[in-house]
Enzyme design. Structure first.
Site, short mmCIF file in Angstrom:
data_model
loop_
_atom_site.label_atom_id
_atom_site.label_comp_id
_atom_site.label_asym_id
_atom_site.label_seq_id
_atom_site.Cartn_x
_atom_site.Cartn_y
_atom_site.Cartn_z
NE ARG A 99 0.47 -1.10 -65.48
CZ ARG A 99 1.67 -0.95 -66.07
NH1 ARG A 99 2.75 -1.44 -65.49
NH2 ARG A 99 1.79 -0.27 -67.20
CD GLN A 103 3.17 -0.58 -61.73
OE1 GLN A 103 3.48 -1.17 -62.75
NE2 GLN A 103 2.36 -1.12 -60.82
NE ARG A 119 8.08 0.05 -70.38
CZ ARG A 119 7.90 -0.83 -69.38
NH1 ARG A 119 8.72 -1.84 -69.22
NH2 ARG A 119 6.88 -0.70 -68.56
CG HIS A 136 5.93 2.99 -64.74
ND1 HIS A 136 5.09 2.94 -65.84
CD2 HIS A 136 6.23 1.68 -64.46
CE1 HIS A 136 4.89 1.69 -66.19
NE2 HIS A 136 5.57 0.90 -65.38
CB CYS A 194 5.73 -1.89 -60.14
SG CYS A 194 7.53 -1.82 -60.05
CG ASP A 219 10.71 -0.77 -59.03
OD1 ASP A 219 10.74 -1.89 -59.58
OD2 ASP A 219 10.87 0.30 -59.67
N1 CP Z 1 5.42 -3.02 -64.00
C1 CP Z 1 5.78 -2.95 -65.29
O1 CP Z 1 5.77 -1.87 -65.92
O2 CP Z 1 6.15 -4.13 -65.84
P1 CP Z 1 6.78 -4.34 -67.28
O3 CP Z 1 8.16 -3.73 -67.26
O4 CP Z 1 6.82 -5.84 -67.48
O5 CP Z 1 5.91 -3.66 -68.29
N1 NVA Z 2 12.03 0.96 -61.98
C1 NVA Z 2 11.83 -0.15 -62.87
C2 NVA Z 2 10.39 -0.36 -63.13
C3 NVA Z 2 10.06 -1.53 -64.00
C4 NVA Z 2 8.57 -1.66 -64.24
C5 NVA Z 2 12.57 0.11 -64.18
O1 NVA Z 2 12.52 1.24 -64.67
O2 NVA Z 2 13.21 -0.81 -64.69
#
Ligand code: CP
Ligand code: NVA
Length: 306
Positions: free
Chosen positions: A291, A133, A103, A130, A263, A223
Site C-alpha cells: 500500500r 487497494q 475516505r 477502493h 485487503c 474481504d
Molecule cells: N485495506 C485498507 O484500506 O485498510 P484500512 O481500512 O486500514 O486503510
Molecule cells: N470493504 C471494506 C474494505 C476495508 C479496507 C470496507 O469498506 O470496510
C-alpha cells in the site's frame, strides 16, 4: 485538466500501468537505500470519515519519504458534518494542499472535492470503490507472477467497494475476474456489462459456488463480510456468508500454487481462517506493505515528479 484518482474507470489501462511502474521503481529505489525527496514541500491532506490503518499511514509515510508533508483530519475536524458547506471545505483545503485524499461514504463527496478544491484528489475508499487497494493488489500479483495478463483472480465474498475496483482493474488489464457471492450480495450485473462494453474482451463472471469459482484461480481474494457502515448487519451477514469462508477446504479446491490476498483488516475466523491468512500461500502482509509503495507511485504520478 487537473488529474485525479477518483475511480479506476477515470484512468486508461496505460495510465494504470504508469502508476504501477512508478510504484515498482520507487519500491526498488527504497530497497536500494535511495530515499530521494522527489516531492519536496508538497502537502498531502487526508480527510477521513471512516477508520483506517493502512491507507492513512501508508499515504502519510509515502509523502514523508518523498520529502513532502502529510496532514490528517477526521471528517468532523474538517467540518464535513455541517460546520460549513462541503464545497467551502474543499476550496479552503485546496488552498493549502497539493493533493487531498478522501475516505468517505459517498463517492459524490469525492467528486465535489475534485470539482471545487483546485488540487489533485485521491479516492482513499468510498462505499462505491477502493482504487488504491486494487492497484496495490495488482502490484502484489505482478511481484508474485511477473506478467499478470491472462491470470485468474477469484474473489470470494461480498460484492462490495473492493470487489468493484478489482473487477474494474481486471477488465482493464486482461485478467480473468471470477466472483463467488451469495444471492443478493453479488456485483450489479449492469456494472459487469458496462465493464465488458468499455473493455472489450474483459472476462468477468459471477456465481454462488465458491468451490467451483476457485478451480482455476491464480489468486483467491477475500474481504470482510460487513464493510464500514454496515456494522448493524454484521450478525445477519455472518450467517449468510458462512459457506464463503476462505479456509483450508476452500484452498484445497484451488490449484496448489494459488496465492491468497486480503485487503485487511481481516476478521479472523469469519471470512478467513488463521491457517489460510498465516499460511504459505498468503501474501496478505506483503500486500499491506505494498500500500505504501503504491501510494508513492500514485503521488509521484499525480504530481508528475519523475
Ligand atoms: N485495506 C485498507 O484500506 O485498510 P484500512 O481500512 O486500514 O486503510
Ligand atoms: N470493504 C471494506 C474494505 C476495508 C479496507 C470496507 O469498506 O470496510
Amino acid at each position: 485538466m487537473m488529474q485525479h484518482l477518483l475511480t479506476l474507470r477515470d484512468l486508461t489501462p496505460s495510465q494504470v500501468n504508469e502508476i504501477l511502474i512508478h510504484a515498482t521503481e520507487l519500491k526498488a529505489r527504497l530497497r536500494a537505500g535511495d530515499r530521494a525527496p522527489l516531492l519536496p514541500g508538497r502537502v498531502l491532506t487526508q480527510v477521513f470519515e471512516k477508520p483506517s490503518l493502512r491507507t492513512r499511514v501508508s499515504f502519510e509515510s509515502a509523502i514523508g519519504q518523498l520529502g513532502g508533508y502529510g496532514i490528517f483530519l477526521t471528517g468532523k475536524e474538517a467540518g464535513l458534518e455541517g460546520r460549513e458547506s462541503n464545497a467551502d471545505v474543499a476550496r479552503v483545503l485546496g488552498g493549502y494542499s497539493d493533493v487531498i485524499a478522501l475516505r468517505t461514504f459517498s463517492q459524490e463527496l469525492i467528486e465535489l472535492f475534485a470539482a471545487e478544491s483546485g488540487c489533485h484528489v485521491i479516492n482513499a475508499l468510498s462505499d462505491a470503490s477502493h482504487p488504491c487497494q486494487a492497484l496495490t493488489d495488482i502490484l502484489t500479483m505482478r511481484e508474485a507472477f511477473g506478467d499478470v495478463t491472462g491470470r485468474t483472480l477469484t474473489y470470494v465474498g461480498d460484492g462490495n467497494n473492493v470487489a468493484v475496483s478489482l473487477a474494474t482493474i481486471c477488465a482493464q488489464l486482461d485478467i480473468t475476474f471470477v466472483i463467488a457471492s451469495p444471492d443478493g450480495y453479488q456485483l450489479d450485473e449492469s456494472l459487469l456489462e458496462d465493464l465488458r462494453r468499455e473493455y472489450p474482451g474483459a472476462r468477468l463472471s459471477q456465481s454462488a459456488d465458491p468451490h467451483a469459482a476457485v478451480k482455476e484461480a491464480d489468486v483467491i481474494y477475500t474481504d470482510v463480510w460487513a464493510s464500514m457502515g454496515q456494522e448493524s448487519e454484521k450478525s445477519a451477514r455472518e450467517k449468510i456468508f458462512a459457506d464463503y469462508q476462505c479456509n483450508a477446504a476452500l484452498m484445497s479446491s484451488a490449484p496448489k500454487q494459488a496465492k491468497f490476498l486480503h485487503c485487511l483488516p481481516a476478521r479472523r475466523g469469519l471470512e478467513v481462517t488463521d491457517e489460510v491468512i498465516d499460511g504459505p500461500q498468503s501474501l496478505a502482509f506483503p500486500q499491506a506493505e505494498n500500500r505504501m509503495h503504491l501510494a508513492k507511485g500514485v503521488l509521484a504520478w499525480l504530481l508528475d515528479a519523475s
